[in-house]
Design an enzyme around this catalytic site. Structure first.
Site, PDB file in Angstrom:
ATOM      1  CD  GLU A 253      -2.781   1.532   0.490  1.00  0.00           C
ATOM      2  OE1 GLU A 253      -2.423   1.621  -0.690  1.00  0.00           O
ATOM      3  OE2 GLU A 253      -3.954   1.760   0.869  1.00  0.00           O
ATOM      4  CG  ASP A 254      -0.899   4.948  -1.296  1.00  0.00           C
ATOM      5  OD1 ASP A 254      -1.524   4.383  -0.375  1.00  0.00           O
ATOM      6  OD2 ASP A 254      -1.433   5.785  -2.047  1.00  0.00           O
TER       7      ASP A 254
ATOM      8  CG  ASP B  75      -4.511   9.404   6.502  1.00  0.00           C
ATOM      9  OD1 ASP B  75      -4.033   9.867   7.540  1.00  0.00           O
ATOM     10  OD2 ASP B  75      -5.282  10.052   5.765  1.00  0.00           O
TER      11      ASP B  75
ATOM     12  CG  PHE C 102      -2.385  15.763   1.378  1.00  0.00           C
ATOM     13  CD1 PHE C 102      -3.306  14.786   1.732  1.00  0.00           C
ATOM     14  CD2 PHE C 102      -2.128  15.978   0.027  1.00  0.00           C
ATOM     15  CE1 PHE C 102      -3.961  14.034   0.766  1.00  0.00           C
ATOM     16  CE2 PHE C 102      -2.785  15.228  -0.950  1.00  0.00           C
ATOM     17  CZ  PHE C 102      -3.700  14.255  -0.569  1.00  0.00           C
TER      18      PHE C 102
ATOM     19  NE  ARG D   8      -2.933   8.183  -9.033  1.00  0.00           N
ATOM     20  CZ  ARG D   8      -3.543   7.917  -7.884  1.00  0.00           C
ATOM     21  NH1 ARG D   8      -2.834   7.565  -6.837  1.00  0.00           N
ATOM     22  NH2 ARG D   8      -4.846   8.009  -7.768  1.00  0.00           N
TER      23      ARG D   8
END
Ligand code: IMP
Length: 178
Positions: A95-96, A99, A148, A161
């Site tokens: 997963e990136d 959060d 962010f 991206r």
């Protein structure tokens, strides 16, 4: 908008190689299937598996939780399921970013139902300050507290991206693009 580089491409490359070494060691002689969470994980996953010294299969799922903006809704929706069976396999979810933890805890519970032999999670980033459900990834590239971030697969409104470095962005104005 304010924008600064948080992790350069060189630092990222080095860390991905380290993770790949640890994972390759752990999954020697195993039937490994790496599951990428679209879209954010595709660049990290591509780099990670090419740095690994062991074979693996790949598959992808797609989960939606964010809509188009930067604020989480907390709701998770599976919009693309696996193409292959994971029964009896050693599964590594890639997963990136973790959060709130909602996406990955949903996905882990979902995939556990399919009887994999083992199920672990590798996250490129762990944003620790924003958890809503308790969740710990097994392998983490970098830890940040909050903020962010974009680049290296991570987006804001589907842009950014492709940035090779990871940027921390703040004070994004209405309708502003990165
Ligand atoms: P969670 O369910 O809140 O853990 O959110 C997971 C998903 O939210 C990630 O897979 C990302 O797609 C997205 N996300 C969370 N934080 C960021 C960020 O800082 N930049 C870009 N996307 C993010």
């Amino acid at each position: 908008m304010k924008k600064e580089i948080l992790f350069t491409r060189d630092v990222i490359e080095k860390r991905v190689r380290e993770l790949a070494r640890v994972i390759s060691h752990e999954y020697q002689e195993r039937d490994l299937i790496v599951i990428g969470v679209l879209k954010g994980a595709f660049i990290f996953m591509a780099d990670l598996i090419r740095s690994m010294s062991i074979p693996c299969r790949v598959d992808f799922v797609r989960l939606a939780s964010y809509g188009a903006g930067a604020a989480s809704t907390g709701k998770v929706l599976l919009t693309k399921d696996l193409d292959t069976s994971i029964r009896g396999k050693d599964v590594l979810i890639v997963e990136d970013i973790v959060d709130t933890g909602c996406t990955l805890s949903f996905l882990v519970n979902w995939l556990k139902e399919r009887d994999p032999r083992t199920l672990k999670v590798c996250a490129f980033l762990d944003k620790r300050g924003r958890r809503r459900v308790s969740f710990e990834a097994d392998y983490v590239g970098f830890t940040i507290e909050d903020g962010f971030v974009v680049g290296y697969g991570l987006d804001f409104n589907e842009m950014s991206r492709f940035f090779p470095d990871v940027w921390l962005v703040s004070e994004i104005g209405e309708g502003e693009q990165l």
